[in-house]
Design a protein around this motif. Structure first.
Motif, mmCIF file in Angstrom:
data_model
loop_
_atom_site.group_PDB
_atom_site.id
_atom_site.type_symbol
_atom_site.label_atom_id
_atom_site.label_comp_id
_atom_site.label_asym_id
_atom_site.label_seq_id
_atom_site.Cartn_x
_atom_site.Cartn_y
_atom_site.Cartn_z
ATOM 1 N N GLN A 21 0.860 -1.178 0.000
ATOM 2 C CA GLN A 21 0.000 0.000 0.000
ATOM 3 C C GLN A 21 0.899 1.233 0.000
ATOM 4 N N ASN A 22 0.687 2.093 -0.989
ATOM 5 C CA ASN A 22 1.438 3.344 -1.101
ATOM 6 C C ASN A 22 2.953 3.131 -1.094
ATOM 7 N N GLY A 23 3.418 2.097 -1.802
ATOM 8 C CA GLY A 23 4.849 1.840 -1.909
ATOM 9 C C GLY A 23 5.485 1.173 -0.705
ATOM 10 N N ILE A 24 4.686 0.851 0.314
ATOM 11 C CA ILE A 24 5.176 0.134 1.501
ATOM 12 C C ILE A 24 4.676 -1.308 1.410
ATOM 13 N N THR A 25 5.606 -2.245 1.473
ATOM 14 C CA THR A 25 5.221 -3.659 1.407
ATOM 15 C C THR A 25 5.254 -4.257 2.807
ATOM 16 N N LYS A 26 4.148 -4.918 3.157
ATOM 17 C CA LYS A 26 4.026 -5.592 4.449
ATOM 18 C C LYS A 26 4.204 -7.090 4.234
ATOM 19 N N VAL A 27 5.065 -7.679 5.056
ATOM 20 C CA VAL A 27 5.261 -9.126 5.053
ATOM 21 C C VAL A 27 4.755 -9.647 6.392
ATOM 22 N N HIS A 28 3.812 -10.586 6.328
ATOM 23 C CA HIS A 28 3.204 -11.188 7.518
ATOM 24 C C HIS A 28 3.597 -12.664 7.507
ATOM 25 N N ILE A 29 4.372 -13.071 8.510
ATOM 26 C CA ILE A 29 4.894 -14.439 8.569
ATOM 27 C C ILE A 29 4.334 -15.126 9.805
ATOM 28 N N THR A 30 3.734 -16.293 9.604
ATOM 29 C CA THR A 30 3.278 -17.123 10.713
ATOM 30 C C THR A 30 4.090 -18.412 10.685
ATOM 31 N N ILE A 31 4.689 -18.741 11.814
ATOM 32 C CA ILE A 31 5.515 -19.949 11.925
ATOM 33 C C ILE A 31 4.886 -20.858 12.966
ATOM 34 N N PHE A 32 4.453 -22.038 12.537
ATOM 35 C CA PHE A 32 3.877 -23.021 13.444
ATOM 36 C C PHE A 32 4.892 -24.134 13.656
ATOM 37 N N ASN A 33 5.200 -24.412 14.915
ATOM 38 C CA ASN A 33 6.147 -25.473 15.251
ATOM 39 C C ASN A 33 5.397 -26.717 15.690
ATOM 40 N N GLU A 34 5.863 -27.861 15.214
ATOM 41 C CA GLU A 34 5.196 -29.111 15.534
ATOM 42 C C GLU A 34 5.316 -29.478 17.005
ATOM 43 N N SER A 35 6.377 -29.017 17.651
ATOM 44 C CA SER A 35 6.543 -29.363 19.056
ATOM 45 C C SER A 35 6.879 -28.119 19.871
ATOM 46 N N PHE A 36 6.405 -28.117 21.113
ATOM 47 C CA PHE A 36 6.711 -27.025 22.018
ATOM 48 C C PHE A 36 8.219 -26.970 22.281
ATOM 49 N N GLU A 37 8.860 -28.138 22.365
ATOM 50 C CA GLU A 37 10.291 -28.202 22.633
ATOM 51 C C GLU A 37 11.075 -27.537 21.501
ATOM 52 N N ARG A 38 10.650 -27.776 20.253
ATOM 53 C CA ARG A 38 11.332 -27.150 19.123
ATOM 54 C C ARG A 38 11.139 -25.648 19.165
ATOM 55 N N LEU A 39 9.943 -25.197 19.516
ATOM 56 C CA LEU A 39 9.675 -23.765 19.630
ATOM 57 C C LEU A 39 10.596 -23.142 20.672
ATOM 58 N N GLU A 40 10.698 -23.765 21.837
ATOM 59 C CA GLU A 40 11.551 -23.227 22.903
ATOM 60 C C GLU A 40 13.012 -23.154 22.446
#
Length: 165
Positions: free
Chosen positions: A119-138
């Motif tokens: 929008q108006n020359g500004i690009t927004k990047v929205h990234i969602t990262i889902f981890n299969e395990s809580f341990e991997r996320l930590e």
């Protein structure tokens, strides 16, 4: 980074999800290319003093990027990104796992969902990262926010340079 450009980094431990929203003062096509072309990814996607090196990349549904983060002393940390969905200039999804140099994956991995808008020359990047395990996320979060913030700063500098050409 311009103070008026959005940068949010949120963690939902219960949902095992990280959400990153970042705006860039660059056109959508250039930002899309920076996330989807190996020759550009290798210029920004590793936090200093590391560097990224793509062994191969086939950006299509079912295709993969096999790359390494290389430390100054030459140690390589390999990863595989498998592209599961692509809507050009709007969205792509991938499954990301660490791997060894022979591409043997270290499971579990994480699902990444990238959305792009301009929008108006500004690009927004929205990234969602889902981890299969809580341990991997930590484990991932230990240095991930600092490192990813550094790589996005690298990208901002690259986009500024490329926009001036």
């Amino acid at each position: 980074m311009s103070n008026d450009l959005l940068f949010d980094f949120n963690v939902d431990k219960a949902a095992k999800t990280v959400v990153i929203i970042r705006e860039f003062n660059a056109g959508l096509s250039l930002v899309w290319d920076a996330f989807t072309k190996a020759e550009l990814l290798d210029q920004w996607s590793a936090p200093a003093p590391m560097r990224a090196k793509t062994k191969y990349m086939n950006f299509e549904v079912g295709g993969r990027r096999f790359y390494a983060m290389i430390s100054p002393d030459g140690q390589e940390r390999w990863a595989v990104q498998e592209f599961t969905s692509i809507t050009p200039k709007t969205n792509f999804k991938m499954y990301n796992t660490f791997a060894d140099k022979d591409e043997n994956r270290e499971l579990p991995g994480s699902e990444w969902d990238y959305n792009f808008s301009e929008q108006n020359g500004i690009t927004k990047v929205h990234i969602t990262i889902f981890n299969e395990s809580f341990e991997r996320l930590e484990k991932l979060l230990a240095g991930f926010k600092i490192g990813f913030t550094m790589t996005l700063k690298n990208l901002e500098e690259l986009l500024t340079t490329l926009s001036q050409k």
